[in-house]
Design an enzyme around this catalytic site. Sequence first.
Site, PDB file in Angstrom:
ATOM      1  CG  HIS A  73      -2.027  -1.044   1.108  1.00  0.00           C
ATOM      2  ND1 HIS A  73      -3.151  -0.880   0.341  1.00  0.00           N
ATOM      3  CD2 HIS A  73      -2.129  -2.277   1.688  1.00  0.00           C
ATOM      4  CE1 HIS A  73      -3.920  -1.967   0.462  1.00  0.00           C
ATOM      5  NE2 HIS A  73      -3.318  -2.829   1.264  1.00  0.00           N
ATOM      6  CG  ASP A  87      -3.050  -3.996   5.022  1.00  0.00           C
ATOM      7  OD1 ASP A  87      -4.131  -3.779   4.461  1.00  0.00           O
ATOM      8  OD2 ASP A  87      -2.164  -3.127   5.105  1.00  0.00           O
ATOM      9  CD  GLU A  88      -5.690  -5.920   1.257  1.00  0.00           C
ATOM     10  OE1 GLU A  88      -6.741  -6.504   0.956  1.00  0.00           O
ATOM     11  OE2 GLU A  88      -5.528  -4.689   1.051  1.00  0.00           O
ATOM     12  CB  ILE A  89       2.638  -8.308   1.318  1.00  0.00           C
ATOM     13  CG1 ILE A  89       2.887  -7.300   2.445  1.00  0.00           C
ATOM     14  CG2 ILE A  89       3.860  -8.420   0.409  1.00  0.00           C
ATOM     15  CD1 ILE A  89       3.967  -7.727   3.415  1.00  0.00           C
TER      16      ILE A  89
END
Length: 583
Positions: free
Chosen positions: A268, A339-341
């Site tokens: 992100h 988060d969300e790699i």
Amino acid sequence: MGGKDHHPLISHFSPYFILFIITVPQILAVNYPINVWPKPRTFQWSHPVVMPLSPDFTISYPTHKYLTPVVDRYIKQVLTENYRPLVPPAINVTSLSPLTTLKIMISDIITPLIHGVNESYILTIEAPPSSSTAFLTAQTVWGAMRGLETFSQLVYGNPALVAAGVYISDEPIFLYRGVMLDTSRNYYEVEHLLRLIGAISMNKMNVFHWHITDSHSFPLVLPSEPELASKGAYGDDMKYTPEDVKKVVQFGMEHGVRVVPEIDMPAHTGSWAASYPDIVTCENMFWFPEGAEWPDRLAAEPGTGQLNPLNPLTYEVAKNVITDVASMFPDSFYHAGADEIIPNCWKTDPSIQSFLSKNGTLSHLLETFVSSTLPYIISLNKTVVYWEDVFLDAEIRVENASVLPSQNVILQTWNNGPNNTKKIVDAGYQVIVSSSGYYYLDCGHGDFVGNDSQYNQPQIIGNDTNSGGSWCGPFKTWQTIYNYDILDGLNQFEARLVLGGEVALWSEQADGTVLDSRVWPRSSAMAETLWSGNRDENGVKRYAEATDRLNEWRHRMVKRGISAEPIQPLWCVRNPGMCNTVH
């Protein structure tokens, strides 16, 4: 570590307390002609009457830099709000002497606003002719603020009347009660943030989690890295300056609301690439290539870019960012995201390709990043909050427990409901619950991705179950939020690690124009469940009786300038019981 100074009764490190809240019924109020939201733990009003509030009403209190503006605000509010209830209370008005004074007594005037601070209070308003003075006692300034909010809700009418013969003893079950707002995908004016904090305080919540930056924009002006905002913000008029941050933090203090910043990394971070393209992988690439399967995407949604853990410059920039943010936000919690790699974003980089060819793994890359940044954040006297992905992601996670020490790290869960909460506490981590199936306020509004074939669904005869492309649909109603038990499936020892909960508004399809209606009164539902629970004295969920109270509270919030959405037609309120079922 932050949060050691726990409420003397409500300690999440005390198994005896958790046993209490699970096995002993809460002492809760019956419905009265005037109610308080969230419902107090103990509300005694054996002979409901109201008395006039003197037009010269005043509040006496000990000197404190944050309490003074609070007292001034509440004096003005109770004297000028002139709130008219939806259903006028059927209650006797005493013609005796008015209430002239509220006396506040605080035993600990110096304790700062930190995680675990004592928020208990006792409010006594005797019926005339016993006294013309009401009394509010609290352990801390922050508990006194909660008591002042309760007092303000006991006042109504023009001229103002106040409940008399009332005794309230109150304190929260959970120490962490928050609202998260994303200000990267769409920008919010500072005035919107202040209004949100004010409403958080009205609902006796105590944390504003500010997700400031993301791949879409970097609106925060940092002294050490000014180019991140000058090149990464949407425009010069869509930035948050250090002066803006100071204003938001100060406003939070004056409302008993902690401001916890989040600078998400290493994923992100596409907005960093405008200033530092060499440290961001897959920057400005199309997120979901034509013909690719979902596992082959480069980002969780449009807006690609992840920091490269193999580039030394990454850590120079990241530490400058961390240093500035830690200085600008005094709270002991620092949210570091993680988060969300997405695997393929890292795999586009040649240096990472070489690393993987030599038996390196993407999880090793994440461990490298965390082991280089986490100790630095801790050295600044911060407790670090990460999203659960850093520990639970199926593909890329920290596998070496020593890299993610539970004494310095709190995990915030958003997937898989109570199951992930249990996994986290079983591993010994404290947890903040933001389960998307219950607490995500953006769900059910469709999706923002254009040219998406999933919008083109066949017609459905009967009930329409099409989510319209919303990954976490349907819309989370206030009842869904109210009925969620964040301790579900946990024993008393596991439950002690649950700090509380947090609703989240991600802003792909939200900005200041819809902020109030997206957040309120649904967040009020969580506020009550985390303050005094969602069950009555018999252990039965009280969402049914909460409906009328929430209608009234929503109406008062609107009177206070919060554009909370309605939950029923006004006809239902004016015709009690007629909008119920018998089920």
